[in-house]
Every structure is written in C-alpha cells, then in structure tokens.
Scaffold this motif. Structure first.
Motif, mmCIF file in Angstrom:
data_model
loop_
_atom_site.group_PDB
_atom_site.id
_atom_site.type_symbol
_atom_site.label_atom_id
_atom_site.label_comp_id
_atom_site.label_asym_id
_atom_site.label_seq_id
_atom_site.Cartn_x
_atom_site.Cartn_y
_atom_site.Cartn_z
ATOM 1 N N UNK A 197 0.854 -1.198 0.000
ATOM 2 C CA UNK A 197 0.000 0.000 0.000
ATOM 3 C C UNK A 197 0.887 1.243 0.000
ATOM 4 N N UNK A 198 0.609 2.129 -0.906
ATOM 5 C CA UNK A 198 1.400 3.364 -0.998
ATOM 6 C C UNK A 198 0.857 4.387 -0.005
ATOM 7 N N UNK A 199 1.710 4.813 0.918
ATOM 8 C CA UNK A 199 1.293 5.741 1.963
ATOM 9 C C UNK A 199 2.069 7.056 1.858
ATOM 10 N N UNK A 200 1.420 8.100 2.314
ATOM 11 C CA UNK A 200 2.027 9.423 2.291
ATOM 12 C C UNK A 200 2.571 9.761 3.683
ATOM 13 N N UNK A 201 3.795 10.239 3.711
ATOM 14 C CA UNK A 201 4.439 10.635 4.961
ATOM 15 C C UNK A 201 4.823 12.115 4.870
ATOM 16 N N UNK A 202 4.580 12.840 5.949
ATOM 17 C CA UNK A 202 4.942 14.246 6.013
ATOM 18 C C UNK A 202 6.013 14.457 7.076
ATOM 19 N N UNK A 203 6.912 15.386 6.819
ATOM 20 C CA UNK A 203 7.955 15.689 7.797
ATOM 21 C C UNK A 203 8.348 17.156 7.675
ATOM 22 N N UNK A 204 8.559 17.836 8.808
ATOM 23 C CA UNK A 204 8.933 19.248 8.773
ATOM 24 C C UNK A 204 10.417 19.430 8.514
ATOM 25 N N UNK A 205 10.774 20.585 8.023
ATOM 26 C CA UNK A 205 12.174 20.931 7.841
ATOM 27 C C UNK A 205 12.317 22.455 7.840
ATOM 28 N N UNK A 206 13.509 22.909 8.142
ATOM 29 C CA UNK A 206 13.811 24.334 8.125
ATOM 30 C C UNK A 206 14.709 24.642 6.931
ATOM 31 N N UNK A 207 14.409 25.755 6.274
ATOM 32 C CA UNK A 207 15.253 26.255 5.196
ATOM 33 C C UNK A 207 15.796 27.636 5.561
ATOM 34 N N UNK A 208 17.026 27.877 5.155
ATOM 35 C CA UNK A 208 17.606 29.219 5.236
ATOM 36 C C UNK A 208 18.192 29.523 3.869
ATOM 37 N N UNK A 209 17.771 30.635 3.281
ATOM 38 C CA UNK A 209 18.186 30.984 1.923
ATOM 39 C C UNK A 209 18.806 32.377 1.912
ATOM 40 N N UNK A 210 20.057 32.444 1.485
ATOM 41 C CA UNK A 210 20.740 33.734 1.376
ATOM 42 C C UNK A 210 21.794 33.629 0.281
ATOM 43 N N UNK A 211 21.869 34.656 -0.560
ATOM 44 C CA UNK A 211 22.804 34.633 -1.685
ATOM 45 C C UNK A 211 24.248 34.798 -1.223
ATOM 46 N N UNK A 212 24.465 35.434 -0.079
ATOM 47 C CA UNK A 212 25.819 35.687 0.406
ATOM 48 C C UNK A 212 26.462 34.418 0.955
ATOM 49 N N UNK A 213 27.590 34.026 0.385
ATOM 50 C CA UNK A 213 28.322 32.872 0.905
ATOM 51 C C UNK A 213 28.760 33.108 2.349
ATOM 52 N N UNK A 214 29.153 34.347 2.654
ATOM 53 C CA UNK A 214 29.645 34.664 3.998
ATOM 54 C C UNK A 214 28.534 34.543 5.039
#
Length: 261
Positions: A197-214
């Motif tokens: 049976x194909x089941x759907x799983x959800x999971x939270x995550x955090x993203x941080x997006x910034x163009x500056x490498x520093x």
C-alpha cells in the motif's frame, strides 16, 4: 532691519525672568515677538536652562549592550536589514523589512530594537506587502560594522571579534534572527509503499536561503557549534539553500526558533 540696543534687550530679559509672557514683553517694548523668543532662548541657554537635545549614549561603548537582543537583531540585519544615511538626514537609519504576513515578527523586531537602543524611538513605515521597522541612531556604524557600499552578497561579511563573542554566547538568538529574516519552516512529504500500500508521509524541515556565501557560513558555523546537522539544497546549481531536516534537529529549532508568525 531694526537693531535693538543692549539696554532694550536687558529690559526684555529682566521681564522674561520675572515671568512676563513673550507677547506682553514684545508689546510693552515695541519689538517683534520672534526677537523676544530668541532672546529668551539665548538667555536660558547661557544659564544652562536650555541645553538642547541630549543624544543617547552608544549602547556598546558607553552603556550595557543587551547581548541577547543584539544577537537576534544582528541576524535580522544580515538577512533583511539595511542602513541608510540620506543627504537630508544627519543621522543614519536602520530598517528591517518584515512581511505583513508575519505581524509577530514585526513585534519581535521592534522589541529587539528597543532593547538594543533604549534611548531611541522605533517606528514602522508601510511599504507594499510589508513594513519597515526603523530607528535612527548615530551609533549604527559602531553596532553594525558590516555596513558598506553595495549589496551584502557583493562584499565581504565578517563578524568583528566582539560580535563573535556575543554570537558564541547567544547562538540560538543569532540563529533565530537569521531564520526569521531569511528562513522558513515548511512541511515536506513523500510516499512509501508499505505492505503493498502506498502511503504518504509528512515531515517538517527548516530552510535558510541567502545569496551571500559569507552569511550562509555564519549560519552553518553557528549550527555546527550547536550540534545541528544541515545540508546544502541546491536549486539550479546554486547552493543558496541550507536545509535542516533530521527529526531531532528540527525539534531543536522548533524549541529555540519556532515558525514565523
């Protein structure tokens, strides 16, 4: 132009010191009301009764800097903040852009500004889809030495030793400020086949997006010190996104950062 001698001026000042109203002095001596007001101001200033506006002291050099509030505000500044000094204004301004969808973030930003700069006023300026939380202070250059010409990702961004000491002492506040500015908490999903049976799983995550490498490195270095695992999540070959997805580490961010609101 009429010039009034020392005797007339002294009579006016004597009357003013006795509590006579400016208008009555002007009418009695036959001199302009503005001249009377100017003489009164100059007399008070000479006696120390009108010292002028007192500039708030530098919270770092002359006061006690609220390190927790500063670490959070530093994160917000590196993400969505900027410092401007217009030609018409002698004092520079710090602005942090906060989306209207996150009124709680505006409140947190304003709270941090007031804690770091207790002697300064804070205001909100309406923009399209957002508000700028803003204050004016001549001490901004001292508190935010990262300011410079051009965009942040086009110049070197490095913390001063005293700033690094604060971040080391208040790492979660710094991470919280960075995520509240350029980060988000989302819920991903995937599917797995279990027992046919194909089941759907959800999971939270955090993203941080910034163009500056520093700036991204400042974020990931702090996560490393906190023991939070992270990975690069590239889009179109650009490593602008930092992901935290492991359950235990997401729980840490939930406890210390929380979602934007």
């Amino acid at each position: 132009m009429n010039f009034h001698g020392t005797e007339v001026r002294q009579k006016a000042v004597t009357l003013l010191r006795d509590g006579v109203r400016n208008a009555d002095v002007a009418r009695r001596l036959g001199i302009p009301l503005g001249t009377v007001g100017y003489w009164k101001h100059m007399d008070r200033a000479a006696r120390g009764g009108c010292p002028g506006r007192v500039q708030p002291p530098c919270p770092r050099c002359e006061g006690e800097l609220d390190s927790a509030a500063y670490a959070y505000l530093l994160g917000l500044y590196l993400g969505d903040g900027h410092i401007v000094q217009n030609r018409a204004m002698r004092v520079p301004s710090l602005s942090v852009s906060c989306a209207d969808a996150h009124p709680g973030l505006m409140d947190e930003c304003e709270k941090a500004m007031r804690a770091v700069f207790p002697g300064n006023s804070v205001c909100r300026v309406r923009r399209k889809g957002c508000h700028e939380v803003k204050l004016y202070s001549k001490h901004l250059w001292c508190l935010f030495p990262q300011h410079g010409p051009g965009r942040k990702h086009e110049r070197k961004i490095a913390l001063e030793p005293w700033q690094q000491e604060i971040v080391d002492a208040r790492p979660w506040e710094f991470v919280r400020g960075l995520i509240h500015s350029d980060g988000c908490r989302i819920v991903n999903w995937t599917t797995r086949t279990v027992g046919g049976v194909r089941k759907r799983y959800e999971y939270p995550r955090f993203f941080f997006t910034n163009v500056s490498d520093d700036i991204r490195k400042l974020y990931t270095d702090t996560l490393d010190k906190l023991g939070v695992g992270w990975t690069h999540c590239t889009r179109g070959g650009d490593p602008y996104n930092i992901s935290v997805a492991k359950k235990a580490h997401v729980a840490l961010l939930d406890a210390h950062v929380g979602p934007k609101h």
